[in-house]
Design an enzyme around this catalytic site. Structure first.
Site, short mmCIF file in Angstrom:
data_model
loop_
_atom_site.label_atom_id
_atom_site.label_comp_id
_atom_site.label_asym_id
_atom_site.label_seq_id
_atom_site.Cartn_x
_atom_site.Cartn_y
_atom_site.Cartn_z
N TYR A 30 28.94 50.28 32.49
CA TYR A 30 27.87 49.98 33.45
C TYR A 30 26.60 50.77 33.20
O TYR A 30 25.49 50.21 33.31
CB TYR A 30 28.39 50.16 34.88
CG TYR A 30 29.13 48.94 35.37
CD1 TYR A 30 28.45 47.89 35.98
CD2 TYR A 30 30.51 48.82 35.21
CE1 TYR A 30 29.12 46.76 36.43
CE2 TYR A 30 31.19 47.69 35.65
CZ TYR A 30 30.50 46.67 36.25
OH TYR A 30 31.15 45.55 36.68
N GLU A 42 36.40 46.30 41.08
CA GLU A 42 37.20 46.09 39.87
C GLU A 42 38.33 47.10 39.74
O GLU A 42 39.41 46.77 39.23
CB GLU A 42 36.29 46.12 38.64
CG GLU A 42 35.39 44.88 38.56
CD GLU A 42 34.17 45.06 37.67
OE1 GLU A 42 34.19 45.98 36.81
OE2 GLU A 42 33.21 44.30 37.84
N PHE A 51 33.50 26.79 38.80
CA PHE A 51 32.42 26.51 37.88
C PHE A 51 32.77 26.99 36.47
O PHE A 51 33.18 28.13 36.30
CB PHE A 51 31.13 27.19 38.37
CG PHE A 51 29.96 27.03 37.45
CD1 PHE A 51 29.37 25.79 37.28
CD2 PHE A 51 29.47 28.11 36.74
CE1 PHE A 51 28.29 25.64 36.43
CE2 PHE A 51 28.41 27.96 35.88
CZ PHE A 51 27.80 26.73 35.72
#
Length: 398
Positions: A95, A137, A392
């Site tokens: 990150y 997460e 999606f």
């Protein structure tokens, strides 16, 4: 928590992101991959080439900025993205790399307009957003590893069977090489396959929906071979799996993930609508409904180009014969001579109203134009948003 001044600055940049967001994210990926080429082992190269990943990131950054003082409103979709991150093996230490290169891209694109004050505010905001993802997460990694049959990272599976379902779709039955228990899953979830085809410099990862009900000693994924078209090359991973991977070969797989799952707490009717290879999560949901809620009314609608592109046709036909609560319908865009279906062309609202009831839960999955058409029809029908569920294909965005 962010201070009021930082929130004010971030919100003031929302119009700028709306205009320059995709330019910023394209520059971000270009810079990040130049500085950290090892991350090309994680990111989908096809989505990069087609601009899908930069667009998704731009929309996510834009939405996060607009909701910076109420991030809880976008948490449901954050969880969907976090599921994909967990399945890909994204780590907390990655990150800061993303943050550093994103701030650099903002500065490069906006130039003098990106003042030190703005960059500092975005640095603080990114830290808060990253902490949200890392926290969510971490819980997902722990839950995935600690469940019966679960694991962290990638596990080796043997291709036990390889079954051709149509001219373009093949099913792969995967069993763990170590012969131990495998994690269960919710119908609608996916697994992630990691491969390194011959001649490729980097590993490639793809999410594939599980295409059968849970409870077996194997996972089944049904994969469409992505052919070359005028504006894009053939799919690297799908071509490799179809053409080169044989029964007995090994694939690396991460544990099941995904937020698009069947709600079995209800008894109201269910309508499952799939287009093309979008049938994979729908078949998993359908089999689960018939096994666990056999009295619940189900309508299954599948749209395909024609019979040669239609996977699992006989399977669905047999399920329809065996289960009185199930009705199934076929929509072929361009049937070949001698092929029968319930509608020629495309799914539309007038036809949908003749075979379903609006008082149902609707689940649908397929190519983007197909899903846009189905979603538009359900909105026109005033189906409440809480009863409309879809998956999606491609990079997810808030």
């Amino acid at each position: 928590m962010l201070d009021a001044k930082t929130i004010e600055i971030i919100k003031s940049t929302v119009p700028v992101l709306e205009v320059h967001g995709q330019t910023i994210t394209r520059k971000f990926y270009e810079t990040m991959f130049k500085n950290h080429p090892e991350l090309l082992n994680v990111f989908n190269h096809a989505n990069q080439r087609q601009g899908k990943q930069p667009t998704a990131l731009a929309n996510t950054v834009y939405a996060a900025a607009a909701h910076i003082d109420r991030l809880e409103e976008i948490l449901p979709v954050v969880k969907g993205i976090a599921q994909k991150h967990r399945a890909l093996g994204i780590l907390p230490e990655q990150y800061p790399i993303v943050g550093e290169n994103l701030l650099a891209a903002i500065k490069m694109v906006l130039g003098d307009a990106a003042t030190d004050e703005i960059i500092e505010a975005w640095g603080k905001a990114y830290g808060v957003i990253a902490d949200v993802f890392i926290s969510v997460e971490a819980e997902m990694y722990q839950a995935s590893e600690q469940q019966p049959g679960g694991w962290r990272g990638f596990r080796r599976f043997i291709v036990d069977r390889k079954i051709k379902e149509s001219n373009v779709i093949t099913s792969f039955y995967l069993k763990p090489e170590d012969g131990k228990e495998i994690a269960s899953y919710f119908p609608g979830q996916y697994i992630t396959v990691r491969v390194k085809p011959e001649g490729q410099s980097f590993t490639h990862l793809r999410h594939y929906s599980l295409s059968t009900s849970p409870g077996h000693d194997y996972y089944r994924i049904s994969i469409k071979r992505e052919e070359a078209e005028a504006d894009k090359p053939a799919g690297i991973v799908s071509s490799y799996l179809h053409n080169d991977v044989l029964e007995g070969d090994i694939l690396e797989v991460s544990a099941p993930a995904g937020e698009f799952t069947l709600d079995q707490s209800k008894e109201i009717p269910v309508v499952l609508i799939s287009g093309g290879v979008g049938l994979t999560p729908m078949v998993s949901m359908l089999e689960t409904l018939l096994e666990q809620q056999p009295a619940r009314e189900v309508v299954y609608i599948h749209a395909a180009r024609n019979g040669s592109h239609h996977a699992m046709k006989e399977h669905i036909s047999q399920l329809t014969q065996d289960h009185p609560a199930l009705s199934s319908y076929l929509v072929y865009e361009a049937p070949t001579a001698g092929e029968s279906c319930d509608k020629i062309g495309f799914i539309d609202l007038p036809w949908l109203q003749t075979v379903t009831d609006s008082n149902a839960d609707f689940y649908f999955c397929g190519p983007t134009p197909f899903m846009q058409a189905v979603n538009r029809a359900l909105k026109q029908w005033d189906v409440p948003e809480e009863r409309v569920h879809f998956e999606f294909f491609g990079p997810q965005t808030v």
